[in-house]
Enzyme design. Structure first.
Site, PDB file in Angstrom:
ATOM      1  N   GLU A 283      61.406  31.818   7.959  1.00 34.19           N
ATOM      2  CA  GLU A 283      61.085  30.391   7.975  1.00 34.19           C
ATOM      3  C   GLU A 283      61.887  29.658   6.901  1.00 34.19           C
ATOM      4  OE1 GLU A 283      56.787  30.026   7.700  1.00 34.19           O
ATOM      5  OE2 GLU A 283      56.594  32.023   8.584  1.00 34.19           O
TER       6      GLU A 283
ATOM      7  N   HIS B  68      58.625  28.753  13.059  1.00 32.99           N
ATOM      8  CA  HIS B  68      57.746  29.921  12.921  1.00 32.99           C
ATOM      9  C   HIS B  68      58.018  30.911  14.059  1.00 32.99           C
ATOM     10  CE1 HIS B  68      54.412  31.777  10.791  1.00 32.99           C
ATOM     11  NE2 HIS B  68      53.776  31.996  11.923  1.00 32.99           N
ATOM     12  N   SER B  69      59.284  31.135  14.356  1.00 33.13           N
ATOM     13  CA  SER B  69      59.655  32.068  15.420  1.00 33.13           C
ATOM     14  C   SER B  69      59.447  33.500  14.949  1.00 33.13           C
ATOM     15  CB  SER B  69      61.122  31.870  15.814  1.00 33.13           C
ATOM     16  OG  SER B  69      61.356  30.562  16.264  1.00 33.13           O
ATOM     17  N   TYR B  70      58.861  34.321  15.804  1.00 33.17           N
ATOM     18  CA  TYR B  70      58.679  35.738  15.512  1.00 33.17           C
ATOM     19  C   TYR B  70      59.818  36.526  16.158  1.00 33.17           C
ATOM     20  CZ  TYR B  70      53.853  35.099  13.875  1.00 33.17           C
ATOM     21  OH  TYR B  70      52.730  34.734  13.173  1.00 33.17           O
TER      22      TYR B  70
ATOM     23  N   ASP C  76      54.930  37.716   2.686  1.00 35.54           N
ATOM     24  CA  ASP C  76      54.634  36.310   2.975  1.00 35.54           C
ATOM     25  C   ASP C  76      55.060  35.524   1.747  1.00 35.54           C
ATOM     26  OD1 ASP C  76      53.832  33.958   4.088  1.00 35.54           O
ATOM     27  OD2 ASP C  76      51.678  34.333   3.894  1.00 35.54           O
TER      28      ASP C  76
ATOM     29  N   GLN D 254      60.903  31.585   3.875  1.00 38.15           N
ATOM     30  CA  GLN D 254      59.620  32.279   3.808  1.00 38.15           C
ATOM     31  C   GLN D 254      59.688  33.468   4.765  1.00 38.15           C
ATOM     32  OE1 GLN D 254      57.142  30.792   1.848  1.00 38.15           O
ATOM     33  NE2 GLN D 254      55.475  32.242   2.189  1.00 38.15           N
TER      34      GLN D 254
END
Length: 244
Positions: free
Chosen positions: A150, A19-21, A89, A123
């Site tokens: 993701e 879940h890296s931004y 999303d 994702q």
């Protein structure tokens, strides 16, 4: 590279992700609306009101999920199609082919991020529900201040027989590359100049590999690739003239 290795002594479901931004404008870059996202995906997994996949596969064509040729995120986020999720999303079904599974480009910095994976889905999440919070150097982070890629098995795959199975059998191991990332500066517009360069290089490598090939089936393909390469070369010349 982000590599996982899963093993179990009993049958179990394994669906690992990250879940890296990413904000390629920097830690205080603000909204990522100018970031250009390209994803090699022709389908996505539609969801119900709870954002759980229904089991169907639908074409991205005609929706804001069609990122095959790249799109600036700011042009998509207010699309009515994305209202229920306040932005992207969605799980995209990665297609086979050459080149990165996804790429992200920031025109403010010229940074280009490319991603490969061994998994079948990604994702794409544009931080739609990220509440304001203090960050590094006094920056304040909020909605759409980053984008996540993701990589994963399809969500809820265990309940849909037509999805690739996330089941790991007892005694087996499952190696997976969630993300092999490359980042560098690229001052060219990814929707034009760099795209031509990348595909010209790939076709040239394919032609080099055919040099020693034999068989009647190879020659028509080689001629076809030569014609495509010639067309790309002409397109590049026109693009360079347009930039002058």
């Amino acid at each position: 590279s982000m590599d996982y290795l899963a093993s179990s002594d009993r049958d179990t479901v394994v669906n690992l992700t990250n879940h890296s931004y990413f904000n390629l404008a920097g830690q205080d870059g603000g909204v990522v609306g100018d970031h250009v996202l390209t994803v090699r995906a022709e389908q996505y997994t539609p969801t119900d009101s709870g954002n759980i996949p229904t089991g169907a596969l639908a074409p991205v064509e005609g929706t804001p999920l069609d990122l095959r040729r790249g799109a600036a995120l700011g042009d998509l986020l207010d699309d009515p199609f994305l209202t229920p999720t306040r932005g992207l999303d969605h799980n995209l079904v990665l297609s086979g082919g050459d080149g990165p599974a996804a790429s992200l480009y920031c025109p403010r910095t010229g940074i280009l991020l490319e991603m490969e994976t061994t998994l079948e889905g990604v994702q794409v999440y544009t931080a739609n529900f990220l509440g304001e919070r203090p960050g590094k150097g006094g920056a304040v982070y909020g909605p759409h201040h980053g984008v996540c890629l993701e990589t994963q098995h399809f969500p809820d795959a265990v309940n849909h027989a037509n999805f690739p199975s996330p089941l790991l059998r007892a005694g087996e191991t499952a190696p997976m590359t969630l993300a092999e990332l490359w980042a560098g500066r690229n001052t060219a517009d990814p929707l034009r100049g760099s795209w031509l360069d990348q595909w010209s290089a790939r076709i040239s490598r394919a032609l080099d590999g055919m040099t020693q090939a034999r068989g009647d089936e190879v020659l028509p393909r080689k001629r076809e690739l030569e014609e495509v390469l010639c067309g790309l070369t002409e397109m590049k010349k026109e693009w360079e003239q347009w930039q002058l």
